[in-house]
Write a protein that holds these residues in place. Structure first.
Motif, mmCIF file in Angstrom:
data_model
loop_
_atom_site.group_PDB
_atom_site.id
_atom_site.type_symbol
_atom_site.label_atom_id
_atom_site.label_comp_id
_atom_site.label_asym_id
_atom_site.label_seq_id
_atom_site.Cartn_x
_atom_site.Cartn_y
_atom_site.Cartn_z
ATOM 1 N N ILE A 10 44.227 45.265 47.673
ATOM 2 C CA ILE A 10 43.724 44.383 48.721
ATOM 3 C C ILE A 10 43.016 43.208 48.085
ATOM 4 C CG2 ILE A 10 43.475 46.284 50.327
ATOM 5 C CD1 ILE A 10 40.529 46.324 49.775
ATOM 6 N N SER A 11 42.756 42.194 48.865
ATOM 7 C CA SER A 11 42.134 40.995 48.318
ATOM 8 C C SER A 11 40.712 41.283 47.878
ATOM 9 C CB SER A 11 42.117 39.889 49.381
ATOM 10 O OG SER A 11 41.166 40.197 50.377
ATOM 11 N N PHE A 12 40.290 40.521 46.865
ATOM 12 C CA PHE A 12 38.948 40.720 46.359
ATOM 13 C C PHE A 12 37.898 40.422 47.423
ATOM 14 C CE2 PHE A 12 35.532 41.012 43.510
ATOM 15 C CZ PHE A 12 34.666 39.986 43.794
ATOM 16 N N SER A 13 38.075 39.317 48.143
ATOM 17 C CA SER A 13 37.074 38.934 49.135
ATOM 18 C C SER A 13 36.930 40.004 50.204
ATOM 19 C CB SER A 13 37.463 37.596 49.780
ATOM 20 O OG SER A 13 37.412 36.553 48.838
ATOM 21 N N MET A 59 37.566 46.647 37.324
ATOM 22 C CA MET A 59 37.685 46.101 35.972
ATOM 23 C C MET A 59 37.477 44.598 35.981
ATOM 24 S SD MET A 59 40.909 48.319 34.503
ATOM 25 C CE MET A 59 41.735 48.457 36.079
ATOM 26 N N LEU A 60 36.949 44.102 34.870
ATOM 27 C CA LEU A 60 36.783 42.676 34.656
ATOM 28 C C LEU A 60 37.663 42.266 33.480
ATOM 29 C CD1 LEU A 60 32.899 42.446 34.972
ATOM 30 C CD2 LEU A 60 34.590 41.863 36.706
ATOM 31 N N ILE A 61 38.381 41.165 33.622
ATOM 32 C CA ILE A 61 39.307 40.715 32.582
ATOM 33 C C ILE A 61 38.773 39.417 31.989
ATOM 34 C CG2 ILE A 61 41.631 39.878 32.094
ATOM 35 C CD1 ILE A 61 40.979 42.343 34.920
ATOM 36 N N TYR A 62 38.491 39.440 30.678
ATOM 37 C CA TYR A 62 37.916 38.301 29.976
ATOM 38 C C TYR A 62 38.891 37.758 28.933
ATOM 39 C CZ TYR A 62 33.325 39.753 31.720
ATOM 40 O OH TYR A 62 32.264 40.080 32.512
ATOM 41 N N GLU A 63 38.567 36.567 28.469
ATOM 42 C CA GLU A 63 39.264 36.056 27.294
ATOM 43 C C GLU A 63 38.896 36.943 26.110
ATOM 44 O OE1 GLU A 63 37.874 32.258 25.912
ATOM 45 O OE2 GLU A 63 35.877 32.563 26.766
ATOM 46 N N GLY A 101 39.619 37.078 35.507
ATOM 47 C CA GLY A 101 39.903 37.703 36.798
ATOM 48 C C GLY A 101 39.338 39.099 36.843
ATOM 49 N N CYS A 102 39.717 39.847 37.871
ATOM 50 C CA CYS A 102 39.233 41.205 38.020
ATOM 51 C C CYS A 102 40.332 42.069 38.630
ATOM 52 C CB CYS A 102 37.969 41.257 38.869
ATOM 53 S SG CYS A 102 38.210 40.691 40.560
ATOM 54 N N CYS A 103 40.111 43.363 38.593
ATOM 55 C CA CYS A 103 41.054 44.316 39.180
ATOM 56 C C CYS A 103 40.258 45.326 39.985
ATOM 57 C CB CYS A 103 41.860 45.011 38.085
ATOM 58 S SG CYS A 103 42.968 46.306 38.717
ATOM 59 N N PRO A 110 41.192 35.149 40.246
ATOM 60 C CA PRO A 110 42.453 35.886 40.325
ATOM 61 C C PRO A 110 42.219 37.392 40.376
ATOM 62 C CG PRO A 110 42.531 34.196 38.618
ATOM 63 C CD PRO A 110 41.115 34.288 39.068
ATOM 64 N N LEU A 111 43.060 38.064 41.140
ATOM 65 C CA LEU A 111 42.990 39.513 41.260
ATOM 66 C C LEU A 111 44.218 40.104 40.579
ATOM 67 C CD1 LEU A 111 41.408 41.862 42.571
ATOM 68 C CD2 LEU A 111 42.930 41.653 44.534
ATOM 69 N N PHE A 112 44.002 40.897 39.543
ATOM 70 C CA PHE A 112 45.091 41.488 38.785
ATOM 71 C C PHE A 112 45.493 42.836 39.378
ATOM 72 C CE2 PHE A 112 43.398 38.427 35.846
ATOM 73 C CZ PHE A 112 44.497 38.006 35.091
ATOM 74 N N ASP A 113 46.775 43.114 39.320
ATOM 75 C CA ASP A 113 47.292 44.399 39.769
ATOM 76 C C ASP A 113 46.985 45.460 38.716
ATOM 77 O OD1 ASP A 113 49.972 46.306 39.599
ATOM 78 O OD2 ASP A 113 49.269 45.924 41.638
ATOM 79 N N LEU A 114 46.666 46.682 39.173
ATOM 80 C CA LEU A 114 46.326 47.766 38.266
ATOM 81 C C LEU A 114 47.464 48.049 37.289
ATOM 82 C CD1 LEU A 114 44.480 50.045 37.287
ATOM 83 C CD2 LEU A 114 45.353 51.471 39.147
#
Length: 823
Positions: free
Chosen positions: A472-475, A575-579, A566-568, A491-495
């Motif tokens: 579902i959407s992050f918001s 989860m948080l996705i970083y550089e 982004g995040c998942c 951005p919301l990443f898929d698991l």
């Protein structure tokens, strides 16, 4: 005539061996590795060479049939072969050389006019003036008692000389045949109220508890014994433990063995064995903080862990699985302002870890209670000396969570635990609480299972009726969980994408683990590398910190802040996705001797300036004024060019335009980096981050951590050491030696000065980050002079001010306690 002259000259310049069985070595003599030994006057100890393939100079019992070495000179530098020698130079320096006359070990002592080395009958090998028969240790230019190996003999001191900075500790042998230092050390920790710890490298494995006037709080079996007495001294000059024997036939020693166990051994002549008279740790509850913060351990119960009265498990599910490491939290928060808090006595316990406690020996127990009640940070108090009739005297006060508590069937001490009014009437018996905890945990698990089942059924029905996927959407999810859900363009990443990127969270992809949870390296496509922070179910941080980090960092853009891609959020995963940062975190390089060579001075200076600019952006130039609250070397990431990036915003707070400081009852962050006003009173502001930045600057310049026991300095922390060097005009000695001499010393000294200005005790004395950035590029001579830092661990050698207000805050108190007790 010429031949006779040459013979006389040769004899006068050649070292001769000491008389067999002598106890003295003179400058014109040498002790060689051919069976020669020194024997103490009473014949108790012997000094000579020992070992098989590797040879060492050591001291052993002369009257014990099993050779038992109690001290080793060159334990780190053995000699190969049997051609070594020990000699004393004309200035009093002891020297061990090998067959090539290469020095493999030497002592450092003050120069003497007519020195001799003597083996005393207590096992102490000393350097003194010839003709002096004084047994006063202060008259010795050097003594082996100041440099113990794995053994503490009667009359030896375990602990600190705060004036000279000498730290005497025991370190186990690596094996029965190898005296090289192992990972196990026993040392006195003088942070807070002093106690003795066993260490496995940097991990504390067991502690004695504080001295209470009769015994150590964590050794209830210490009893009166006519052959043995103990001494524990705490004053401005020294903090040490010692023991004495009153019967010459009673041979005993205290050791740390190769397994990391401390033992009191007694020689049994009839059996020809060393008998273990006492040892520690003994059981599960002797392990440091077995039951986590505010937990209490009882080895006679099952499970062994329970919560203190007024507390409940932080993680009931883990407790049900016998994992109590998360500890316990209060049922009801304290209410300091309305004065309704009170105390409940917990009897028969080992007092909590006193590393962060404050002691005052001049207070009565009632005065201690009053002081604790008026301090909103105080969590418990206890008598410092229970040898006084009645309830005892002196005051130990804790202002943090209580760790490493255990109960004893016999012995132990009374602890007065602070509770909210609502919890004061409940049962304080730990066993009763343990039964309550078990019931609560079982109920919690049952409720969790029922709720999970109901949730899954409802969700399955909803999916069937709407055809919605699990993503579902992050918001929407954020709003459902209580967030605002505004202005977050992330951005919301898929698991499934993250699982593929990290090879299903493979152990080979794992970069490390922090308070949030594990961090994995991944690849999106062929070129983009990412770092994935996965919220752990047992994380000390949780959903609030997750939301906080997403909301803050998504709105921040600066070259010295880590970039969130982004995040998942799917099912129970967050989860948080970083550089990805190829050079990991600053602490992984700065405090690693094998990697610190990557940090030359220019790189270190650029890191300091980059961190300063990142903090300036947070405090002044971003859309919000943000206080990070957890600035530390572990939260500074380094990209491929060693550019620093501030990370981990889970603990950060946003300030309004007119806010300058705030107060919290939940103090978060990392010990060693927190400012005094934040750690003690929960008050934080931009100056809290400035303090943490100052600690970082000093760590980066010196290559040393602010936390931990420093064997070469009495201050015990980096701030105290830096301040001492500053006052003595020896600031350059703080600079990391690994950088060599090829760097601008003036620039390094300027950074040290800026660091000291940032860690000053009073917030108003510290510069803002805007000023700090300017200072880093200014002439060091034009900067203001710093005052004493906050959290200087000891006071004796650092500060001579004896005002009453300052004495009250000193952790190491001017007391000397001598008790005749047995173990």
């Amino acid at each position: 005539m010429t031949s006779r002259f040459f013979l006389v000259y040769l004899l006068s310049t050649t070292l001769i061996s000491p008389t067999t069985g002598a106890d003295i070595l003179s400058p014109n003599q040498s002790l060689t590795d051919d069976g020669q030994t020194l024997i103490s006057t009473g014949g108790t100890f012997q000094l000579g060479f020992f070992g098989s393939d590797k040879r060492y100079v050591g001291i052993w019992y002369s009257k014990v049939s099993v050779r038992t070495v109690v001290w080793v000179a060159n334990r780190r530098q053995p000699i190969t072969g049997t051609s070594g020698s020990l000699s004393i130079k004309t200035n009093g320096t002891l020297v061990i050389t090998d067959e090539n006359a290469t020095v493999v070990w030497y002592s450092s002592s003050r120069a003497l006019a007519n020195p001799v080395a003597q083996l005393l009958d207590n096992g102490n090998f000393v350097v003194r003036e010839s003709g002096s028969n004084s047994n006063d240790p202060n008259s010795f230019a050097w003594q082996s008692f100041d440099f113990p190996t794995d053994t503490l003999l009667p009359g030896m001191k375990l602990g600190w000389n705060l004036t000279s900075g000498l730290n005497r500790n025991l370190t186990a042998w690596t094996s029965d045949s190898d005296p090289a230092p192992s990972e196990y050390t026993m040392a006195v920790d003088v942070r807070g109220y002093p106690e003795i710890f066993l260490w496995s490298r940097s991990t504390r494995t067991w502690r004695t508890g504080p001295w209470n006037g009769l015994r150590f709080s964590g050794i209830p079996e210490m009893k009166t014994y006519d052959k043995l007495s103990f001494d524990f001294v705490v004053n401005r000059d020294e903090v040490f433990y010692s023991f004495y024997v009153h019967d010459a036939a009673f041979i005993t020693r205290l050791i740390v063995n190769q397994s990391g166990i401390t033992q009191r051994l007694v020689w049994i002549e009839q059996s020809k064995i060393w008998n273990a008279f006492w040892f520690a740790p003994k059981d599960q509850c002797d392990k440091v903080s077995q039951c986590g913060p505010n937990g209490v351990c009882d080895p006679n119960e099952s499970p062994i862990c329970g919560c203190l009265n007024g507390f409940r498990p932080k993680n009931p599910s883990n407790w049900a699985l016998r994992d109590a490491s998360d500890g316990c939290r209060r049922k009801t928060e304290l209410d300091c302002r309305n004065g309704t808090d009170g105390f409940v006595m917990v009897s028969g316990v080992k007092l909590p870890d006193t590393s962060s406690s404050v002691a005052n020996m001049s207070l009565s127990l009632e005065q201690c209670r009053t002081m604790c009640l008026t301090n909103c940070s105080c969590t418990a108090y206890a008598a410092a000396n229970i040898s006084v009739s009645g309830t005892g005297s002196g005051c130990i006060m804790w202002t943090t969570e209580l760790t490493d508590l255990r109960v004893y069937t016999n012995g132990g001490q009374d602890l007065y635990l602070r509770l909210a009014a609502a919890d004061l009437g409940s049962e304080s018996n730990p066993s009763h609480q343990r039964r309550i905890v078990v019931i609560i945990v079982v109920l919690a698990v049952m409720i969790t299972l029922l709720a999970s089942t109901a949730f899954c059924i409802r969700r399955r029905k909803k999916r069937r009726s709407t055809g919605m996927s699990g993503n579902i959407s992050f918001s929407e999810r954020y709003i459902n969980e209580g967030g605002e859900g505004k202005d977050i363009d992330l951005p919301l990443f898929d698991l499934g994408t993250i699982i593929d990127a990290t090879n299903n969270f493979s152990v080979h992809s794992k970069l490390g683990e922090g308070g949030f949870g594990p961090v994995y390296k991944g690849n999106l496509g062929e070129e983009q590398e990412i770092a994935v922070k996965r919220l752990s179910k047992t994380s000390v941080q949780g959903l609030d910190e997750f939301k906080n980090e997403v909301m803050l960092i998504a709105k921040l853009q600066h070259r010295n802040l880590v970039r969130l891609l982004g995040c998942c959020i799917q099912d129970e995963e967050r989860m948080l996705i970083y550089e990805y940062m190829p050079n990991r975190s600053l602490d992984a390089i700065l405090f690693d001797k094998a990697k610190v060579g990557l940090l030359d001075w220019r790189t270190r200076y650029n890191i300091i300036v980059g961190i300063a600019r990142g903090l300036l952006y947070l405090h002044q130039d971003s859309r919000f004024r943000i206080i990070h609250r957890d600035m530390k070397a572990g939260n500074i990431l380094l990209d491929k060019d060693m550019c620093p990036k501030i990370s981990d915003f889970g603990m950060a707070r946003i300030f309004g335009g007119d806010e300058t400081e705030a107060n919290t009852r939940r103090v978060v962050g990392t010990y060693g980096y927190m400012s005094p006003e934040y750690a003690m009173d929960g008050i934080f502001s931009v100056k809290s981050d400035v303090f943490s930045f100052g600690v970082l600057v000093l760590e980066i310049v010196s290559g040393k951590r602010n936390r931990g026991v420093y064997h070469s300095a009495p201050q015990l922390n980096l701030l105290g050491y830096a301040w001492s060097l500053w006052k003595e005009g020896r600031t350059s000695e703080l600079v990391d030696e690994s950088m060599g001499d090829s760097f601008p010393m003036a620039e390094a000294l300027r950074c040290i000065k800026v660091g000291l200005l940032c860690v000053q005790d009073r917030p108003e004395h510290r510069p803002t980050m805007a000023s700090a950035v300017l200072m880093l590029g200014s002439d060091g001579a034009l900067l203001p002079q710093p005052t004493q830092p906050g959290f200087v661990a000891t006071k004796g050698p650092l500060e001579s001010d004896s005002s009453a207000s300052k004495q009250d805050s000193v952790s190491v108190n001017d007391i000397s306690i001598t008790m005749v007790e047995g173990r």
